[in-house]
Design an enzyme around this catalytic site. Structure first.
Site, mmCIF file in Angstrom:
data_model
loop_
_atom_site.group_PDB
_atom_site.id
_atom_site.type_symbol
_atom_site.label_atom_id
_atom_site.label_comp_id
_atom_site.label_asym_id
_atom_site.label_seq_id
_atom_site.Cartn_x
_atom_site.Cartn_y
_atom_site.Cartn_z
ATOM 1 N N THR A 83 0.769 -1.213 0.040
ATOM 2 C CA THR A 83 0.066 -0.120 -0.089
ATOM 3 C C THR A 83 1.032 1.237 0.081
ATOM 4 O O THR A 83 1.739 1.590 0.985
ATOM 5 C CB THR A 83 -0.687 -0.018 1.130
ATOM 6 O OG1 THR A 83 -1.620 -1.110 1.350
ATOM 7 C CG2 THR A 83 -1.719 1.168 1.279
ATOM 8 N N LEU A 84 0.644 2.092 -0.949
ATOM 9 C CA LEU A 84 1.515 3.345 -0.974
ATOM 10 C C LEU A 84 0.473 4.593 -0.546
ATOM 11 O O LEU A 84 1.005 5.502 0.010
ATOM 12 C CB LEU A 84 1.994 3.548 -2.381
ATOM 13 C CG LEU A 84 3.065 2.561 -2.794
ATOM 14 C CD1 LEU A 84 3.203 2.660 -4.194
ATOM 15 C CD2 LEU A 84 4.307 2.675 -2.009
#
Lengths: 249, 277
Positions: free
Chosen positions: A23-24
């Site tokens: 997850t960015l």
């Protein structure tokens, strides 16, 4: 926000492919959740909006769910990560039920389990992008706690996520009492949600209030708050402002 | 039980449907010195007989704290018992860490039983040679379980395992119906009396037994020698002249083993292997 991992000699190791595995940034997000303890248990409120960046794209998202017999979970942040958490908790409650031995997971246990999950994900640089509110009642004891996406966790008499921390909690600090009745609690929450509706641009006017007592969980049908937009400050916001040529006289 | 051609491997069934290796493991439990457990609705007491290898050595520890709310008494191969106690402590603390809540004892014994079962179905393993009396709390109150090398577990109101445990069991069978509502003090007294039954005539002294208790508002802890001796004094008759010295030193140090014990216990234990206590 981008992450790069550096090894001793300073070269960046992570490449785009590896990045797509974690997850960015969040994509579809829910905004504040506000919750309080009241006389018979816990009251929690959240709106039903799922924003896609600045677009108010989804308007029927349930951001509060019952967990087991004794707990209620509300989430703000990435909706898909919330759904992933619900899957983890589903497995957890299923295993707990399969024991069938008279012992059951209470809100404290669920809260601590979530804290461990969130913290461990944070350590792997792959967080579940949520702030969670966990409330419940077991054997007469009321429990209300919060876990953030970096694993910060604590309990309190009233909690809120996101904008709720800035707009709702000051109201709760002044007006919350130990022995609020159900009606008083709902009124207090509505007051908080109304402020959020006026001031948080990702809030929508469709909310649910959930009640958790020893008997169980009830989530209300969605409804709207009455709003008033004819305040003088709203109709003519720049009157008397620095540098404006509008004056109130 | 005599040697036969089906008892070499734990993975070999006999024609009558028995696993002899597992049964031999259960024999090892019967050779160990006695351990006793009893429970009321709110408390569990574990007691055991302190047996030392020789006059020169101290006795082996047979009761272990697993957590504030769980304790275990063992009989049989104490080395196996220590390893399983370590496993139990590990399970308990992992649960506490994740859920910030004590592991219900009923779930711990199932994990333990499943672990024991694995050893009855692998050709490269052997069954654990130790019986465990697990006492602990969960949401429904106090519980006492017996875990067997076979991988079975049973819940008991009161139980005794190890050598000469039958005498203790007979004593407990007469009294167990009242244990549920027993006070904490009565429960301790019954445990020590049950220990006395296994000594078969030897004088009961606090140095001969170890007692531990846990309860709903009481974390697991051992009773000290003084407290045990006080309970013994309430029912032991005043000793006769020849044992007058021992009465005077009623509060014996834990490590000391009186000569009288050697004489009484020596004869029956010639066949006991050194590792079994």
């Amino acid at each position: 926000m981008t992450f790069t991992i550096q090894i001793e000699n300073g070269t960046e190791v992570r490449n785009a492919e590896a990045d797509s595995q974690r997850t960015l940034y969040p994509y579809v997000t829910g905004t504040s959740v506000v919750a309080i303890k009241y006389k018979d248990g816990i009251l929690m409120a959240s709106d039903m909006g799922g924003s896609y960046g600045s677009t108010l794209r989804y308007k029927n998202v349930e951001r509060m769910k019952a967990i087991g017999k004794h707990s209620l979970l509300g989430a703000s942040g990435e909706i898909s990560d919330f759904q992933e958490i619900l899957r983890y908790l589903d497995e957890l409650t299923l295993n707990d039920n399969m024991w069938d031995d008279g012992n059951s997971l209470g809100p404290k246990e669920v809260h601590n389990y979530l804290t461990r999950v969130m913290y461990n994900r944070r350590n792997k640089f792959n967080p579940l992008w949520n702030t969670l509110v966990l409330g419940g009642v077991k054997n007469g004891e009321k429990y209300l706690g919060m876990v953030s996406m970096i694993g910060v966790s604590f309990e309190d008499n009233h909690v809120a996520t996101g904008f709720g921390n800035h707009l709702a909690r000051p109201i709760l600090r002044d007006e919350w009492r130990e022995d609020l009745s159900f009606e008083e609690g709902v009124k207090l929450l509505e007051k908080c949600m109304r402020v959020l509706l006026y001031r948080d641009r990702s809030a929508i006017n469709k909310l649910q209030i959930a009640k958790m007592t020893e008997e169980g969980v009830t989530v209300s049908e969605p409804y709207s708050l009455k709003t008033f937009w004819e305040f003088k400050a709203f109709t003519n916001p720049t009157v008397g402002a620095e540098g404006s040529w509008l004056y109130d006289n | 039980m005599f040697r036969n051609q089906y008892d070499t491997d734990v993975t070999t069934w006999s024609p009558t449907g028995r696993l002899f290796q597992v049964e031999y493991a259960m024999e090892a439990v019967k050779q160990g010195s006695a351990a006793i457990g009893l429970r009321s609705r709110s408390h569990v007491v574990l007691a055991c007989v302190n047996k030392a290898q020789s006059e020169l050595s101290s006795h082996q520890r047979k009761i272990f704290k697993v957590d504030d709310h769980i304790g275990v008494a063992i009989a049989g191969l104490t080395a196996d018992g220590r390893v399983l106690s370590r496993y139990m402590r590990s399970e308990s603390i992992n649960h506490s860490f994740t859920y910030e809540s004590p592991l219900p004892v009923g779930r711990l014994v199932v994990h333990l039983a499943d672990k024991a079962q694995v050893c009855t179905q692998r050709s490269w393993k052997r069954p654990y040679g130790v019986g465990l009396l697990v006492g602990g709390l969960d949401e429904s109150g106090a519980h006492l379980y017996y875990n067997c090398p076979s991988g079975n577990y049973f819940e008991y109101q009161a139980f005794a395992i190890g050598s000469r445990s039958q005498a203790a069991k007979t004593y407990l069978e007469r009294r167990f119906e009242s244990f549920g509502d027993s006070s904490r003090e009565d429960l301790i007294k019954d445990a020590i009396l049950a220990v006395r039954e296994t000594l078969q005539g030897e004088t009961l002294k606090s140095s001969l037994c170890t007692v531990a208790i846990l309860g709903v508002d009481e974390p697991f802890h051992f009773l000290d020698q003084e407290a045990i001796q006080k309970v013994i004094d309430t029912f032991e008759k005043v000793p006769e002249e020849e044992e007058g010295d021992e009465a005077g030193e009623g509060e014996a140090e834990a490590a000391a083993v009186a000569p009288a014990e050697q004489g009484g216990a020596g004869a029956g234990d010639q066949d006991v292997a050194p590792m079994e206590m």
